[in-house]
Scaffold this motif. Structure first.
Motif, short mmCIF file in Angstrom:
data_model
loop_
_atom_site.label_atom_id
_atom_site.label_comp_id
_atom_site.label_asym_id
_atom_site.label_seq_id
_atom_site.Cartn_x
_atom_site.Cartn_y
_atom_site.Cartn_z
N ARG A 195 0.75 -1.18 0.16
CA ARG A 195 0.08 -0.03 -0.18
C ARG A 195 0.94 1.18 -0.07
O ARG A 195 0.65 2.25 -0.64
CB ARG A 195 -1.03 -0.04 1.23
N ALA A 214 -3.69 -5.52 -7.34
CA ALA A 214 -4.00 -4.47 -6.30
C ALA A 214 -4.54 -3.20 -6.75
O ALA A 214 -3.81 -2.59 -7.72
CB ALA A 214 -2.72 -4.39 -5.46
N TRP A 265 -5.63 0.56 -6.16
CA TRP A 265 -5.47 1.66 -5.29
C TRP A 265 -6.02 2.84 -5.60
O TRP A 265 -6.11 2.88 -6.70
CB TRP A 265 -3.99 1.95 -5.25
N CYS A 316 -6.77 0.31 -0.54
CA CYS A 316 -6.56 -0.76 -1.65
C CYS A 316 -7.32 -2.02 -1.44
O CYS A 316 -7.76 -2.34 -0.37
CB CYS A 316 -4.86 -1.10 -1.09
#
Length: 283
Positions: free
Chosen positions: A201, A231, A233, A238
């Motif tokens: 993150r 992932a 964001w 996230c």
């Protein structure tokens, strides 16, 4: 680390001063050579102009020597030497036909020096002083002296030229400052392991900050596991996903598999992609 941080601006400024000092020396020497080869210019106050140019040549050569021998001293003289350059541009131009002077380039040199030294702020103040002096020349030679050699169209073109050059230099200074900030952010890349959700993150947040993104998607595979990891964001949050290997094959179009590329709108009906191939940008 501290030594690099403090030393980099010093080296950058030293290189800038060497560039300016070299340019000043070349400009002054060739200016004096030009008036020596063509004694008809400058016609007004020729002896005064010659004397000023000769002194300026000596001054320029001394600073050029200092630029390669004493960095610290030259950095302390940045503002005084800049004021001298600007004063020489004003005085030499005034004594050599004012707004139609062949030494108009000295104003451009002063603005370039300001841009290299102080970015857009230095360019702004130097341009203000240069344009004020130049417009003052126009008024004085046209309205006070009633100089028959004064040409209004040429005067206007030169004033516009100064404004355009100043605008370009100002934008270049802003671009340079932004580029330095981005490089500084890259240099401050998080020195943490990327395994785990929290370190990942942090990395994605850092990347999004550098690129100015509101969304960021990262996709990767582990050769030892039959999964594709994603992932996503978004504004500091996230989302993590895992799909079977091959779910998103191919991840990118085949011609782009080994290329760095940019697509401004991947959702368009016919998206355009800029990519590198054989060292060249292609579309």
């Amino acid at each position: 680390m501290n030594q690099n941080v403090t030393g980099t601006p010093f080296l950058r400024q030293s290189r800038a001063e060497r560039l300016i000092a070299t340019g000043r020396a070349v400009l002054s020497v060739f200016s004096l050579l030009a008036v020596w080869l063509d004694p008809t210019e400058p016609a007004r106050y020729a002896s005064v102009a010659y004397s000023m140019l000769a002194v300026y040549v000596v001054y320029s050569l001394v600073l050029a020597v200092l630029a390669f021998r004493s960095y610290a001293l030259l950095l302390e003289l940045r503002l005084p030497s800049h004021l001298v350059d600007l004063a020489v541009a004003i005085l030499v131009s005034f004594f050599t036909e004012g707004p139609t002077s062949p030494f108009f380039l000295y104003f451009v040199f002063a603005m370039l020096s300001a841009a290299v030294r102080w970015g857009w702020t230095g360019t702004l103040w130097t341009t203000a002083a240069s344009l004020t002096a130049f417009l003052g020349f126009g008024y004085f030679f046209a309205e006070v002296l009633h100089d028959p050699a004064f040409e209004l169209n040429r005067f206007i073109l030169r004033a516009v030229y100064l404004g355009v050059v100043a605008s370009l230099l100002g934008h270049l200074g802003i671009f340079d400052e932004r580029l330095r900030r981005e490089i500084s952010r890259l240099a401050a890349w998080p020195r943490t392991a990327t395994n785990g959700s929290e370190p990942m993150r942090g990395v994605l947040t850092h990347v999004a900050g550098i690129l100015g993104l509101s969304h960021l998607l990262m996709v990767w595979e582990d050769e030892e596991e039959p999964w594709v990891y994603l992932a996503l964001w978004h504004m500091g949050r996230c989302e993590w996903m895992r799909e079977p290997s091959g779910t998103y094959e191919p991840l990118v179009a085949e011609p782009l598999a080994e290329a760095s590329f940019l697509c401004a709108d991947a959702g368009a009906a016919s998206p355009r992609v800029i990519f590198t191939s054989e060292g060249r940008l292609r579309r």
